[in-house]
Design a protein around this motif. Sequence first.
Motif, PDB file in Angstrom:
ATOM      1  N   ASN A  60      26.257  34.634  69.775  1.00 18.43           N
ATOM      2  CA  ASN A  60      25.177  35.855  70.482  1.00 18.43           C
ATOM      3  C   ASN A  60      23.672  35.589  69.803  1.00 18.43           C
ATOM      4  N   GLY A  61      23.517  34.398  69.562  1.00 17.66           N
ATOM      5  CA  GLY A  61      21.991  34.147  69.105  1.00 17.66           C
ATOM      6  C   GLY A  61      21.816  34.647  67.706  1.00 17.66           C
ATOM      7  N   LYS A  62      22.920  34.828  66.801  1.00 22.13           N
ATOM      8  CA  LYS A  62      22.647  35.175  65.530  1.00 22.13           C
ATOM      9  C   LYS A  62      23.519  34.076  64.673  1.00 22.13           C
ATOM     10  N   PRO A  63      22.896  33.615  63.505  1.00 23.52           N
ATOM     11  CA  PRO A  63      23.413  32.641  62.819  1.00 23.52           C
ATOM     12  C   PRO A  63      24.651  33.193  61.839  1.00 23.52           C
ATOM     13  N   LEU A  64      25.970  32.877  61.708  1.00 20.04           N
ATOM     14  CA  LEU A  64      27.070  33.280  61.036  1.00 20.04           C
ATOM     15  C   LEU A  64      27.649  32.047  60.416  1.00 20.04           C
ATOM     16  N   PRO A  65      28.039  32.414  59.374  1.00 16.61           N
ATOM     17  CA  PRO A  65      28.788  31.365  58.561  1.00 16.61           C
ATOM     18  C   PRO A  65      29.804  30.780  59.434  1.00 16.61           C
ATOM     19  N   LYS A  66      30.218  29.633  59.312  1.00 17.55           N
ATOM     20  CA  LYS A  66      31.039  28.905  60.022  1.00 17.55           C
ATOM     21  C   LYS A  66      32.629  28.899  59.267  1.00 17.55           C
ATOM     22  N   ASP A  67      32.761  28.825  57.983  1.00 24.99           N
ATOM     23  CA  ASP A  67      34.033  28.972  57.241  1.00 24.99           C
ATOM     24  C   ASP A  67      34.114  30.188  56.391  1.00 24.99           C
ATOM     25  N   TYR A  68      35.105  30.432  56.042  1.00 28.69           N
ATOM     26  CA  TYR A  68      35.560  31.688  55.104  1.00 28.69           C
ATOM     27  C   TYR A  68      36.681  31.587  54.493  1.00 28.69           C
ATOM     28  N   ALA A  69      36.691  32.229  53.098  1.00 31.01           N
ATOM     29  CA  ALA A  69      37.595  31.826  52.210  1.00 31.01           C
ATOM     30  C   ALA A  69      38.312  33.455  52.443  1.00 31.01           C
ATOM     31  N   LEU A  70      39.893  33.292  52.181  1.00 31.47           N
ATOM     32  CA  LEU A  70      40.657  34.479  52.325  1.00 31.47           C
ATOM     33  C   LEU A  70      40.755  35.098  50.893  1.00 31.47           C
ATOM     34  N   LEU A  71      40.590  36.429  50.748  1.00 32.34           N
ATOM     35  CA  LEU A  71      40.792  37.117  49.631  1.00 32.34           C
ATOM     36  C   LEU A  71      42.045  38.069  49.980  1.00 32.34           C
ATOM     37  N   PRO A  72      43.299  37.943  49.826  1.00 33.68           N
ATOM     38  CA  PRO A  72      44.218  38.770  50.181  1.00 33.68           C
ATOM     39  C   PRO A  72      44.348  40.185  49.552  1.00 33.68           C
ATOM     40  N   ARG A  73      44.834  41.144  50.352  1.00 34.45           N
ATOM     41  CA  ARG A  73      44.892  42.591  49.616  1.00 34.45           C
ATOM     42  C   ARG A  73      45.826  42.604  48.430  1.00 34.45           C
ATOM     43  N   GLU A  74      46.771  41.727  48.582  1.00 38.84           N
ATOM     44  CA  GLU A  74      47.786  41.737  47.314  1.00 38.84           C
ATOM     45  C   GLU A  74      47.266  41.183  46.121  1.00 38.84           C
ATOM     46  N   ALA A  75      46.228  40.440  46.301  1.00 39.58           N
ATOM     47  CA  ALA A  75      45.740  39.825  45.109  1.00 39.58           C
ATOM     48  C   ALA A  75      45.042  40.868  44.200  1.00 39.58           C
ATOM     49  N   MET A  76      44.488  42.072  44.795  1.00 41.87           N
ATOM     50  CA  MET A  76      43.535  43.010  44.450  1.00 41.87           C
ATOM     51  C   MET A  76      44.581  44.451  44.162  1.00 41.87           C
ATOM     52  N   THR A  77      45.778  44.326  44.117  1.00 40.40           N
ATOM     53  CA  THR A  77      46.729  45.201  43.956  1.00 40.40           C
ATOM     54  C   THR A  77      47.271  45.418  42.576  1.00 40.40           C
ATOM     55  N   VAL A  78      47.029  46.374  41.636  1.00 42.30           N
ATOM     56  CA  VAL A  78      47.732  46.576  40.578  1.00 42.30           C
ATOM     57  C   VAL A  78      48.899  47.689  40.395  1.00 42.30           C
ATOM     58  N   ASP A  79      49.880  46.927  39.933  1.00 42.23           N
ATOM     59  CA  ASP A  79      51.105  47.890  39.963  1.00 42.23           C
ATOM     60  C   ASP A  79      51.066  49.005  38.602  1.00 42.23           C
ATOM     61  N   ALA A  80      50.446  49.987  39.054  1.00 47.03           N
ATOM     62  CA  ALA A  80      50.412  51.049  37.686  1.00 47.03           C
ATOM     63  C   ALA A  80      51.374  52.136  37.969  1.00 47.03           C
ATOM     64  N   ARG A  81      52.295  51.717  38.459  1.00 46.56           N
ATOM     65  CA  ARG A  81      53.513  53.075  38.637  1.00 46.56           C
ATOM     66  C   ARG A  81      54.092  53.191  37.383  1.00 46.56           C
ATOM     67  N   ASN A  82      54.075  52.121  36.485  1.00 47.50           N
ATOM     68  CA  ASN A  82      54.754  52.449  35.277  1.00 47.50           C
ATOM     69  C   ASN A  82      53.549  52.133  34.133  1.00 47.50           C
ATOM     70  N   THR A  83      53.007  53.083  33.795  1.00 48.56           N
ATOM     71  CA  THR A  83      51.759  52.749  32.779  1.00 48.56           C
ATOM     72  C   THR A  83      52.082  53.364  31.265  1.00 48.56           C
ATOM     73  N   ALA A  84      51.944  52.418  30.235  1.00 50.32           N
ATOM     74  CA  ALA A  84      52.171  52.732  28.781  1.00 50.32           C
ATOM     75  C   ALA A  84      51.030  52.532  27.918  1.00 50.32           C
ATOM     76  N   LEU A  85      50.928  53.393  26.995  1.00 48.16           N
ATOM     77  CA  LEU A  85      49.777  52.855  25.950  1.00 48.16           C
ATOM     78  C   LEU A  85      50.407  53.531  24.532  1.00 48.16           C
ATOM     79  N   LEU A  86      50.090  52.188  23.612  1.00 50.47           N
ATOM     80  CA  LEU A  86      50.507  52.747  22.266  1.00 50.47           C
ATOM     81  C   LEU A  86      49.289  52.318  21.348  1.00 50.47           C
ATOM     82  N   GLN A  87      49.011  53.025  20.467  1.00 49.85           N
ATOM     83  CA  GLN A  87      47.813  52.878  19.614  1.00 49.85           C
ATOM     84  C   GLN A  87      48.362  53.287  18.179  1.00 49.85           C
ATOM     85  N   LEU A  88      47.622  52.376  17.286  1.00 54.39           N
ATOM     86  CA  LEU A  88      48.026  52.607  15.871  1.00 54.39           C
ATOM     87  C   LEU A  88      46.812  52.456  15.162  1.00 54.39           C
TER      88      LEU A  88
END
Length: 469
Positions: free
Chosen positions: A108-136
């Motif tokens: 449509n008359g606009k320059p756009l990148p021809k190739d794209y790299a996929l960044l899946p949603r699962e790769a940016m998911t943190v399973d924080a349902r079980n969170t623990a922290l210990l300090q000494l």
Amino acid sequence: MIKAVLCIFLGVLFHSLPAQQVLNLQDCRNLAIENNKKLKIAGKELEASRAQKAEAFTKYLPSIDGAGIYIRNQKEINLLEHDAYLPVGTIKADGSWGLRGDQIQIVNGKPLPKDYALLPREAMTVDARNTALLQLGLTQPVYMGGKIRAYNQLAGLSEQLSESKLEQEMQNVIQMTDEAYWQVVSLVNRKKLADKYVESLQKFTRDIEVMYTTGVTTKADVLSVKVKLNEAEMLRLRVEDGVSLSRMHLNQICGLPTDTVYTLREENMELQPDVVIPALTLEQVYARRPEVAGLELAARIYKKKEKIALSDYLPTVALTANYLTMAPSFFDGISTKMDGMWSVGIGVKAPIFHWGASRKSLRNARAQTGIMEYRLQEAKEQIELQVSQAEFKRREVAKKLEMAEHNRQRAEENLKLAEVGFREGTIPVLNVLEAQTAWLSAQSDRIDAQIEMKLCEVYLLKAYGVLGK
């Protein structure tokens, strides 16, 4: 049957042994010290102050603390709402990122990148349902404005103050025991005197009755002697009641059953003031009085509180060392495994503005120190007066005892002359009764003076601060 009677007899025998025990003054003191509740309380206070002193020393040492927490969360953490598509470009010669011509398409008359790299949603998911922290963590105080040192000195002074209080309670218990002890001795000797007086009047009554039957005396003489005998028996009854009550009081002080009856060593001996009283100066008395020591320690304690209040003006410095481990961890990517790290540091805290709270606290501590110093001066003045009064009283009672001994000798001689004169018919019955009354009064005054001398010794030793030492 014989065995049962024998067992009962032995039980009564063993039960009666404590009643026949002879106790001296030191025995009663030891029993009173062992069973006195105030002394036990003072001992526990000393034990507590020693524990407080040991606890204060730990402030010099590093402290190690641990902390841990576990949290169960409902949801995971998603950094992307949907899958992400990143354009594929090229690093140019100048180091910048861009697109080459073959990597661009025109839409449509606009320059756009021809190739794209996929960044899946699962790769940016943190399973924080079980969170623990210990300090000494480790914390080592370096400088606390002198507060730790002042606290340790304060704890040491508190220990000495508890020791002084224990010594003061000890002397109070000994004084109370001595007073009760000599009260029993006094009444026991009074009872012996009353028994002797009654026995003498009974014999005199029998003689008068014989003389009345022979017509030598009148009925009025017989009645006068019997009235005197009744008075003597009433006096003996009152003394016996006093002996029982005084024994109960001494038993209560010594921690013995109130119905225990035993013999005191001084009951069967002449009471002589054989206690050696040391000659002490006022400064030596002050050094031995636990009250003075207690007030001096209290003044020093408030001096240390001044230093503690002054330390609030100063900064504090502490070294810290910590080790922290957590899950999920972010040290090497996102992981649900426990991973941690250590850290060291130094902390400085300095007061800046607290509405003058530290200044007011310092004023309060200085005012309390002044109060203790005035109380110490007042206590020394009272002790000086107490010592002077005790020394004067002892000299006065010594003269009184000497006069009582002379009066006793005269009363005995007067009674002998009256009895001889009565037998010879030259002295009437009333004169004999007056001589017997005078003899009883002189003997009672002598016992009173002897006991008063013993109590004066107790009070003087207490004033010197050496009672029981």
